[in-house]
Design an enzyme around this catalytic site. Sequence first.
Site, PDB file in Angstrom:
ATOM      1  N   LYS A  27      74.047  51.686  13.264  1.00  0.00           N
ATOM      2  CA  LYS A  27      73.521  51.221  11.981  1.00  0.00           C
ATOM      3  C   LYS A  27      72.737  52.308  11.264  1.00  0.00           C
ATOM      4  O   LYS A  27      72.891  52.505  10.056  1.00  0.00           O
ATOM      5  CB  LYS A  27      72.651  49.975  12.197  1.00  0.00           C
ATOM      6  CG  LYS A  27      72.180  49.310  10.889  1.00  0.00           C
ATOM      7  CD  LYS A  27      71.993  47.813  11.073  1.00  0.00           C
ATOM      8  CE  LYS A  27      70.778  47.465  11.883  1.00  0.00           C
ATOM      9  NZ  LYS A  27      69.573  47.262  11.044  1.00  0.00           N
ATOM     10  N   ARG A  32      72.777  56.172   6.597  1.00  0.00           N
ATOM     11  CA  ARG A  32      72.591  57.540   6.121  1.00  0.00           C
ATOM     12  C   ARG A  32      73.903  58.153   5.657  1.00  0.00           C
ATOM     13  O   ARG A  32      73.922  58.936   4.688  1.00  0.00           O
ATOM     14  CB  ARG A  32      71.939  58.376   7.233  1.00  0.00           C
ATOM     15  CG  ARG A  32      70.462  58.003   7.454  1.00  0.00           C
ATOM     16  CD  ARG A  32      69.954  58.474   8.818  1.00  0.00           C
ATOM     17  NE  ARG A  32      68.519  58.246   9.002  1.00  0.00           N
ATOM     18  CZ  ARG A  32      67.979  57.082   9.340  1.00  0.00           C
ATOM     19  NH1 ARG A  32      68.746  56.018   9.516  1.00  0.00           N
ATOM     20  NH2 ARG A  32      66.662  56.985   9.492  1.00  0.00           N
ATOM     21  N   GLY A 100      65.450  46.404   5.972  1.00  0.00           N
ATOM     22  CA  GLY A 100      64.297  47.259   5.749  1.00  0.00           C
ATOM     23  C   GLY A 100      64.677  48.725   5.700  1.00  0.00           C
ATOM     24  O   GLY A 100      64.097  49.504   4.936  1.00  0.00           O
ATOM     25  N   ARG A 128      57.830  41.927   4.865  1.00  0.00           N
ATOM     26  CA  ARG A 128      57.620  43.171   5.593  1.00  0.00           C
ATOM     27  C   ARG A 128      56.884  44.186   4.721  1.00  0.00           C
ATOM     28  O   ARG A 128      57.231  44.389   3.552  1.00  0.00           O
ATOM     29  CB  ARG A 128      58.956  43.740   6.061  1.00  0.00           C
ATOM     30  CG  ARG A 128      59.659  42.806   7.013  1.00  0.00           C
ATOM     31  CD  ARG A 128      61.038  43.293   7.397  1.00  0.00           C
ATOM     32  NE  ARG A 128      60.984  44.518   8.187  1.00  0.00           N
ATOM     33  CZ  ARG A 128      62.073  45.144   8.613  1.00  0.00           C
ATOM     34  NH1 ARG A 128      63.271  44.667   8.322  1.00  0.00           N
ATOM     35  NH2 ARG A 128      61.966  46.243   9.335  1.00  0.00           N
ATOM     36  N   SER A 173      57.497  56.636  12.814  1.00  0.00           N
ATOM     37  CA  SER A 173      58.452  55.869  12.012  1.00  0.00           C
ATOM     38  C   SER A 173      59.516  56.791  11.444  1.00  0.00           C
ATOM     39  O   SER A 173      59.237  57.613  10.570  1.00  0.00           O
ATOM     40  CB  SER A 173      57.745  55.129  10.860  1.00  0.00           C
ATOM     41  OG  SER A 173      58.693  54.556   9.989  1.00  0.00           O
ATOM     42  N   GLN A 175      61.852  55.791   9.561  1.00  0.00           N
ATOM     43  CA  GLN A 175      62.097  55.372   8.182  1.00  0.00           C
ATOM     44  C   GLN A 175      61.146  56.067   7.217  1.00  0.00           C
ATOM     45  O   GLN A 175      61.559  56.518   6.144  1.00  0.00           O
ATOM     46  CB  GLN A 175      61.974  53.857   8.062  1.00  0.00           C
ATOM     47  CG  GLN A 175      63.074  53.101   8.791  1.00  0.00           C
ATOM     48  CD  GLN A 175      62.946  51.602   8.655  1.00  0.00           C
ATOM     49  OE1 GLN A 175      62.062  51.093   7.959  1.00  0.00           O
ATOM     50  NE2 GLN A 175      63.820  50.870   9.315  1.00  0.00           N
ATOM     51  N   ASP A 325      63.922  49.232  18.765  1.00  0.00           N
ATOM     52  CA  ASP A 325      64.729  48.068  18.421  1.00  0.00           C
ATOM     53  C   ASP A 325      65.250  47.331  19.648  1.00  0.00           C
ATOM     54  O   ASP A 325      65.753  46.211  19.530  1.00  0.00           O
ATOM     55  CB  ASP A 325      65.917  48.485  17.553  1.00  0.00           C
ATOM     56  CG  ASP A 325      65.501  48.848  16.137  1.00  0.00           C
ATOM     57  OD1 ASP A 325      64.470  48.310  15.672  1.00  0.00           O
ATOM     58  OD2 ASP A 325      66.192  49.659  15.506  1.00  0.00           O
ATOM     59  N   ARG A 356      58.213  40.580  16.489  1.00  0.00           N
ATOM     60  CA  ARG A 356      59.085  40.464  17.655  1.00  0.00           C
ATOM     61  C   ARG A 356      58.319  40.268  18.957  1.00  0.00           C
ATOM     62  O   ARG A 356      58.867  39.735  19.921  1.00  0.00           O
ATOM     63  CB  ARG A 356      60.013  41.682  17.739  1.00  0.00           C
ATOM     64  CG  ARG A 356      61.094  41.642  16.673  1.00  0.00           C
ATOM     65  CD  ARG A 356      61.995  42.853  16.686  1.00  0.00           C
ATOM     66  NE  ARG A 356      63.105  42.658  15.750  1.00  0.00           N
ATOM     67  CZ  ARG A 356      63.909  43.618  15.320  1.00  0.00           C
ATOM     68  NH1 ARG A 356      63.715  44.867  15.736  1.00  0.00           N
ATOM     69  NH2 ARG A 356      64.890  43.350  14.489  1.00  0.00           N
ATOM     70  N   ARG A 405      67.964  40.424  16.117  1.00  0.00           N
ATOM     71  CA  ARG A 405      67.754  40.878  17.493  1.00  0.00           C
ATOM     72  C   ARG A 405      67.124  39.796  18.368  1.00  0.00           C
ATOM     73  O   ARG A 405      67.380  39.738  19.573  1.00  0.00           O
ATOM     74  CB  ARG A 405      66.928  42.160  17.503  1.00  0.00           C
ATOM     75  CG  ARG A 405      67.618  43.277  16.749  1.00  0.00           C
ATOM     76  CD  ARG A 405      67.222  44.648  17.203  1.00  0.00           C
ATOM     77  NE  ARG A 405      67.727  45.657  16.272  1.00  0.00           N
ATOM     78  CZ  ARG A 405      68.972  46.127  16.272  1.00  0.00           C
ATOM     79  NH1 ARG A 405      69.840  45.679  17.167  1.00  0.00           N
ATOM     80  NH2 ARG A 405      69.349  47.020  15.388  1.00  0.00           N
TER      81      ARG A 405
END
Length: 452
Positions: A27, A32, A100, A128, A173, A175, A325, A356, A405
């Site tokens: 993913k 990307r 996200g 989020r 992170s 991201q 994850d 989570r 998930r």
Amino acid sequence: MPHAQPRPFSLSTTGPLTGTITVPGDKSISHRSLMFAGLAVGQSRIHGLLEGEDVLASAAAMRAMGADIVRGDDGAWQVSGVGVGGLLQPATALDMGNSGTSTRLLMGLVASHPITVTFTGDASLSQRPMGRVVAPLSRMGADFTCAPGERLPLTMRGLCPAVPISYTLPVASAQVKSAVLLAGLNAPGITRVIEPVPTRDHTERMLRGFGADLTVEDGPEGRIISLRGEAELKPQTITVPGDPSSAAFWMVAASIVPGSDITIRNVGLNATRAGLVTALRMMGADIAEIDARDVGGEPVADLRVRHAPLRAIAVPPDLAPSMIDEYPVLFAAAARAEGRTVARGAEELRVKESDRIAAMAAALSACGARIEEYEDGLAITGTGGEPLPGPRSGGARIATHLDHRIAMSMAVAGLNAARAIEIDDARPIATSYPDFIATAERLGAEAHWPDQ
């Protein structure tokens, strides 16, 4: 989503899981691939793209900003890019659904273009926080109007030329790192990101592959990633490896279901993503790498996983960035291990598609596991290989909180539970793994749809 109402389900098996499978394309790399190809000058081809809802949201957003993206009859995707600096003003708000990753990376792209973009999302994504991306992009000149708590809906106005910055990540992170680097593509000068704790490095690998002038070096404060702006990206042909986060469910499933023996083809084993393999091997899992090879700059192998007794461990906190994850399915594995597993250092789980930590604590406790919850993780006392008892009250269903998930991890936990572990909704699974239930059935599991 194709179904308006929740779709409760459960998985069960009375025998071992066996067979050879492939998992969806990675993913992170799929997102990307679309974005970088959309900024290249010329036509790129992408093979093995994950066609889940999150990635399709990225494709739709890049189309809305001028890229030409089509899926060929052969399953390969063709992308004709607009060039760095060439993103166009979208006609409407960009709906990110539950993604996200799409939102935060696209915010980075928009930050250094002279356009105004509004990002919206579903109920889960809208809860989020985006502040960790807003902060560095604001320093680069972007302007933001956000919902309370720096959440979606969010409108941002990019600045061209943007201001290159040197930014030390306050939290690990990928991201946030990627958002800053993507903004730096169209900023004059050098943009630097310093990460004290290494995170997944797909952005760095792929930007170099597309021709960006990017260097990575180790310094006293951590990894220093430097990108020279006003880049010209060149089109590429990309083969996306199988997603280790999707393979994770079958690694755990084979480990906990007696007699199982499965092979998962073409799994990406980038060191910044392979933490779960390390953790499961520490627990005694039988995971063999077959035909290790390099595909498009990413390490790949087939994984043969056979059932093995799992034992409790203290999960090293420094594994967290490389398996963030996969913690939900690791928790499911720990619930079947011998002894008390402690998994901490993962406070990032509190701000994923759901909380989570809380979601898995509640779900596993409802199924008879002994759980201690911490701010940054869980301690789980396992069954010593015995099946989970399952929900104590008849008809109880596990709450997914719209989190794919959680749904898949608890479905795996229920594969040979003493009582059926019903998941409240299968629909979120489509965001990352549309064929998850069909794959479980190919391996020998049985799906049950109690409301049908």
